[in-house]
Design an enzyme around this catalytic site. Structure first.
Site, mmCIF file in Angstrom:
data_model
loop_
_atom_site.group_PDB
_atom_site.id
_atom_site.type_symbol
_atom_site.label_atom_id
_atom_site.label_comp_id
_atom_site.label_asym_id
_atom_site.label_seq_id
_atom_site.Cartn_x
_atom_site.Cartn_y
_atom_site.Cartn_z
ATOM 1 C CD GLU A 28 54.715 3.914 -25.976
ATOM 2 O OE1 GLU A 28 54.086 4.705 -25.235
ATOM 3 O OE2 GLU A 28 54.638 2.679 -25.880
ATOM 4 C CB ILE A 66 57.351 -4.114 -21.609
ATOM 5 C CG1 ILE A 66 58.710 -4.824 -21.606
ATOM 6 C CG2 ILE A 66 56.683 -4.118 -22.955
ATOM 7 C CD1 ILE A 66 58.638 -6.304 -21.878
ATOM 8 N N GLY A 74 67.409 -6.768 -28.285
ATOM 9 C CA GLY A 74 67.945 -7.872 -29.078
ATOM 10 C C GLY A 74 68.773 -8.852 -28.263
ATOM 11 C CB ILE A 77 66.527 -7.423 -21.697
ATOM 12 C CG1 ILE A 77 68.022 -7.712 -21.532
ATOM 13 C CG2 ILE A 77 65.970 -6.687 -20.477
ATOM 14 C CD1 ILE A 77 68.901 -6.478 -21.528
ATOM 15 C CE LYS A 106 55.784 -6.866 -39.658
ATOM 16 N NZ LYS A 106 55.572 -8.073 -38.938
ATOM 17 C CE1 TYR A 112 55.459 -7.470 -26.027
ATOM 18 C CE2 TYR A 112 53.717 -6.274 -27.124
ATOM 19 C CZ TYR A 112 54.817 -6.292 -26.300
ATOM 20 O OH TYR A 112 55.273 -5.134 -25.741
ATOM 21 C CD GLU A 124 38.597 -12.748 -28.203
ATOM 22 O OE1 GLU A 124 38.225 -11.830 -27.439
ATOM 23 O OE2 GLU A 124 39.042 -13.827 -27.787
#
Length: 142
Positions: A28, A66, A74, A77, A106, A112, A124
């Site tokens: 990150e 996570i 891939g 997991i 992305k 997700y 929202e």
């Protein structure tokens, strides 16, 4: 690929989890933010969650982190970790499972959404904010 076991963390996992936290921070581009320490044999991913409360919906679960080591991605997991957190949420009476993702990730957003999550920024218009350090001390008058 060897079989994968998704389970709750144990005290002996701390070193491996810290190693994964450092890898996540590097991924990150936030390595300088990791201020915890420890060290230790072969965990390949983790999900860090805690319980929160919604004024309208009651008890929820929040997936703070996570992470799956790149060489193990891939293989499903990450999906298994998310499914395990959903199982915990239902077992503990939670009405929602929440998480955040950086806008450039992305691949995670696609996962997700494929698993059925709703993007609250799109749907929202929610934005996340935080207070920390000096801003938090000033806010508290300290």
């Amino acid at each position: 690929m060897a079989s994968v076991l998704i389970r709750e963390a144990k005290e002996g996992d701390c070193g491996n989890i810290l190693r994964l936290i450092r890898e996540l921070a590097e991924y990150e581009k936030l390595s300088d933010q990791v201020k915890i320490s420890e060290e230790g044999p072969c965990v390949v991913g983790y999900g860090l969650y805690y319980f929160i409360y919604s004024t309208w919906k009651g008890r929820n679960i929040y997936l703070e982190d996570i992470y799956v080591k790149p060489e193990y991605r891939g293989h499903g997991i990450g999906s298994k970790i998310i499914k395990k957190v959903a199982e915990v949420a239902l077992d503990k009476g939670c009405s929602q499972f929440r998480l955040s993702v950086l806008d450039w990730n992305k691949r995670a957003m696609d996962l997700y959404k494929a698993l059925g999550a709703q993007d609250l920024t799109e749907a929202e218009g929610w934005h996340s904010f935080r207070f920390e350090g000096e801003a938090m001390r000033e806010l508290a008058g300290k």
